[in-house]
Design a protein around this motif. Sequence first.
Motif, PDB file in Angstrom:
ATOM      1  N   LEU A  88      31.333  34.154 -17.862  1.00 47.24           N
ATOM      2  CA  LEU A  88      32.364  35.328 -17.776  1.00 47.24           C
ATOM      3  C   LEU A  88      31.485  36.486 -16.899  1.00 47.24           C
ATOM      4  N   ARG A  89      30.191  36.524 -17.289  1.00 51.60           N
ATOM      5  CA  ARG A  89      29.440  37.587 -16.547  1.00 51.60           C
ATOM      6  C   ARG A  89      29.283  37.138 -15.028  1.00 51.60           C
ATOM      7  N   ARG A  90      29.270  35.793 -14.723  1.00 45.66           N
ATOM      8  CA  ARG A  90      29.233  35.420 -13.383  1.00 45.66           C
ATOM      9  C   ARG A  90      30.558  34.946 -12.699  1.00 45.66           C
ATOM     10  N   LEU A  91      31.802  35.289 -13.176  1.00 42.89           N
ATOM     11  CA  LEU A  91      33.010  34.658 -13.020  1.00 42.89           C
ATOM     12  C   LEU A  91      33.258  34.886 -11.278  1.00 42.89           C
ATOM     13  N   GLY A  92      32.760  36.023 -10.876  1.00 44.62           N
ATOM     14  CA  GLY A  92      32.741  36.079  -9.284  1.00 44.62           C
ATOM     15  C   GLY A  92      32.138  35.057  -8.638  1.00 44.62           C
TER      16      GLY A  92
ATOM     17  N   VAL B   6      37.749  38.044  -8.204  1.00 47.59           N
ATOM     18  CA  VAL B   6      38.142  38.937  -9.296  1.00 47.59           C
ATOM     19  C   VAL B   6      38.670  40.179  -9.091  1.00 47.59           C
ATOM     20  N   PRO B   7      39.954  40.365  -9.275  1.00 49.05           N
ATOM     21  CA  PRO B   7      40.623  41.898  -8.739  1.00 49.05           C
ATOM     22  C   PRO B   7      39.845  42.880  -9.545  1.00 49.05           C
ATOM     23  N   SER B   8      40.050  44.112  -8.770  1.00 46.03           N
ATOM     24  CA  SER B   8      39.498  45.230  -9.553  1.00 46.03           C
ATOM     25  C   SER B   8      40.070  45.542 -10.926  1.00 46.03           C
ATOM     26  N   ASP B   9      41.294  45.125 -11.398  1.00 49.57           N
ATOM     27  CA  ASP B   9      41.689  45.391 -12.522  1.00 49.57           C
ATOM     28  C   ASP B   9      41.365  44.125 -13.434  1.00 49.57           C
ATOM     29  N   GLY B  10      40.558  43.183 -13.062  1.00 45.93           N
ATOM     30  CA  GLY B  10      40.177  42.021 -13.981  1.00 45.93           C
ATOM     31  C   GLY B  10      40.942  40.777 -13.856  1.00 45.93           C
ATOM     32  N   VAL B  11      40.898  40.206 -15.072  1.00 49.42           N
ATOM     33  CA  VAL B  11      41.670  38.872 -15.166  1.00 49.42           C
ATOM     34  C   VAL B  11      41.921  38.776 -16.867  1.00 49.42           C
ATOM     35  N   LEU B  12      42.863  38.049 -16.969  1.00 47.26           N
ATOM     36  CA  LEU B  12      43.277  37.722 -18.523  1.00 47.26           C
ATOM     37  C   LEU B  12      42.472  36.436 -18.600  1.00 47.26           C
ATOM     38  N   VAL B  13      41.954  36.029 -19.828  1.00 45.09           N
ATOM     39  CA  VAL B  13      41.353  35.213 -20.353  1.00 45.09           C
ATOM     40  C   VAL B  13      41.724  34.524 -21.548  1.00 45.09           C
ATOM     41  N   ALA B  14      42.037  33.154 -21.681  1.00 49.84           N
ATOM     42  CA  ALA B  14      42.198  32.469 -22.884  1.00 49.84           C
ATOM     43  C   ALA B  14      40.938  31.639 -23.399  1.00 49.84           C
ATOM     44  N   LEU B  15      40.325  31.714 -24.177  1.00 41.28           N
ATOM     45  CA  LEU B  15      39.409  30.724 -24.680  1.00 41.28           C
ATOM     46  C   LEU B  15      39.551  29.757 -25.538  1.00 41.28           C
ATOM     47  N   PRO B  16      40.302  28.358 -25.194  1.00 35.63           N
ATOM     48  CA  PRO B  16      40.872  27.607 -26.236  1.00 35.63           C
ATOM     49  C   PRO B  16      39.838  26.673 -26.759  1.00 35.63           C
ATOM     50  N   ASP B  17      38.364  26.630 -26.382  1.00 38.92           N
ATOM     51  CA  ASP B  17      37.396  26.126 -26.939  1.00 38.92           C
ATOM     52  C   ASP B  17      36.133  26.612 -26.320  1.00 38.92           C
ATOM     53  N   PRO B  18      34.853  26.537 -26.946  1.00 37.55           N
ATOM     54  CA  PRO B  18      33.679  27.139 -26.327  1.00 37.55           C
ATOM     55  C   PRO B  18      33.365  26.582 -25.031  1.00 37.55           C
ATOM     56  N   ALA B  19      33.776  25.644 -24.445  1.00 38.44           N
ATOM     57  CA  ALA B  19      33.507  24.965 -23.220  1.00 38.44           C
ATOM     58  C   ALA B  19      34.435  25.359 -22.094  1.00 38.44           C
TER      59      ALA B  19
ATOM     60  N   LEU C 153      37.257  27.953 -20.294  1.00 37.85           N
ATOM     61  CA  LEU C 153      37.873  29.362 -19.798  1.00 37.85           C
ATOM     62  C   LEU C 153      39.211  29.066 -19.190  1.00 37.85           C
ATOM     63  N   ILE C 154      40.325  29.908 -19.464  1.00 36.77           N
ATOM     64  CA  ILE C 154      41.594  29.872 -18.658  1.00 36.77           C
ATOM     65  C   ILE C 154      41.922  31.177 -18.205  1.00 36.77           C
ATOM     66  N   VAL C 155      42.032  31.537 -17.008  1.00 32.07           N
ATOM     67  CA  VAL C 155      42.019  32.836 -16.655  1.00 32.07           C
ATOM     68  C   VAL C 155      43.206  32.870 -15.425  1.00 32.07           C
ATOM     69  N   HIS C 156      43.601  34.236 -15.385  1.00 37.38           N
ATOM     70  CA  HIS C 156      44.817  34.450 -14.579  1.00 37.38           C
ATOM     71  C   HIS C 156      44.384  36.114 -13.969  1.00 37.38           C
ATOM     72  N   PRO C 157      44.358  36.283 -12.752  1.00 36.69           N
ATOM     73  CA  PRO C 157      44.376  37.462 -12.148  1.00 36.69           C
ATOM     74  C   PRO C 157      45.204  38.563 -12.514  1.00 36.69           C
ATOM     75  N   VAL C 158      44.734  39.926 -12.795  1.00 37.28           N
ATOM     76  CA  VAL C 158      45.480  40.820 -13.100  1.00 37.28           C
ATOM     77  C   VAL C 158      45.915  41.702 -11.686  1.00 37.28           C
TER      78      VAL C 158
ATOM     79  N   GLY D   4      52.917  43.152  -4.302  1.00 39.93           N
ATOM     80  CA  GLY D   4      51.809  42.589  -3.465  1.00 39.93           C
ATOM     81  C   GLY D   4      50.561  43.586  -3.566  1.00 39.93           C
ATOM     82  N   ALA D   5      50.664  44.879  -3.946  1.00 44.09           N
ATOM     83  CA  ALA D   5      49.660  45.603  -3.812  1.00 44.09           C
ATOM     84  C   ALA D   5      48.747  45.553  -4.752  1.00 44.09           C
ATOM     85  N   THR D   6      47.498  45.491  -4.818  1.00 43.66           N
ATOM     86  CA  THR D   6      46.330  45.808  -5.714  1.00 43.66           C
ATOM     87  C   THR D   6      45.503  46.878  -5.761  1.00 43.66           C
ATOM     88  N   GLY D   7      44.902  46.839  -6.854  1.00 44.07           N
ATOM     89  CA  GLY D   7      44.218  48.079  -7.417  1.00 44.07           C
ATOM     90  C   GLY D   7      43.041  48.315  -6.230  1.00 44.07           C
ATOM     91  N   GLY D   8      42.714  49.575  -6.302  1.00 46.03           N
ATOM     92  CA  GLY D   8      41.654  50.038  -5.495  1.00 46.03           C
ATOM     93  C   GLY D   8      40.336  50.141  -6.326  1.00 46.03           C
TER      94      GLY D   8
END
Length: 309
Positions: free
Chosen positions: A200-204, A209-222, A224-229, A305-309
Amino acid sequence: MRLFRRHRNRRTETPPRPVEEVDLDSLLALVADNLGYACAFDPGGAALTLTGPRRVVVRLTGLRAEALRRSREDWPVLVSEHLSHTLATADEPFDACDLEQVRPMLRTRIQLDDDLDPARVVGRHLTADLVEVLTVGDASAGRTVRPEEVGCWPITAGQALDLALDNTNREERLSVTEGDLGGVAVRRLTGPTEGAAAHLRRLGDYLPVPSDGVLVALPDPATLIVHPVEGIGVVRAIERLRLFAQREFDRRAGALSPQVYWWHGGRLSLIRADLVSQDGQTRLVVAPPPDFARVLADLAVRPDGATGG
């Protein structure tokens, strides 16, 4: 001459040991005897040697430090577990109390807080319900490190966890695939071990990774399911991710969390989303943390379509 002898004897006398150390040694000897072992302490008290069914050297520096942090009522369990653990791990190809030996083998894995006894692991909370736990050994099947073992090292527990994260990020690489959850685009990041969440700390390094971050699901310890905010469609993404995470959590062993999280600014926050049954239907009731609620309010009025600054 008499004066000289008295002065010399005073200089060569061994200073009295703290009563806590004496009491702890007595307890160690008693527990060793109950386990079927005789014990002999090193002159400095940094280790003891158990002899009996086998011969094992037990390091005591970390145990003594941990005992001082605990109440005396906890000492019998602490000592018993330390000696039993040392005997159980005596055949490991490394000495977990020797940082130089185990440094390259340190990793982390994520576990639910409810599944842990903080007195038996070294870790730190990612969120209120998820804990990053220190492990040692084979990268695919390491064991947790006990506080008494870290207490032998010349670094703090926090520094040890950072070292483990560096190892994971340097030596493991996640695979990235695109997916779809009911019309919501996601990316699935999967690793070879249970340390995927360390990335997660190196997701970029894996995706924008948008300025508003990402949603994350952790179905198992191996995994990551992510969706950009990036737009108000994130509300539907929360629902899709929450249902997916719950389904994975319910159907298989080794699942990690049924919840959805927000990764933003180097921090992971729980987005509480409860599945509520009413009038024969199930609906999702979302209670976002205040910072994320402000992001949602901004997304609601932001041009498409606009993204955060």
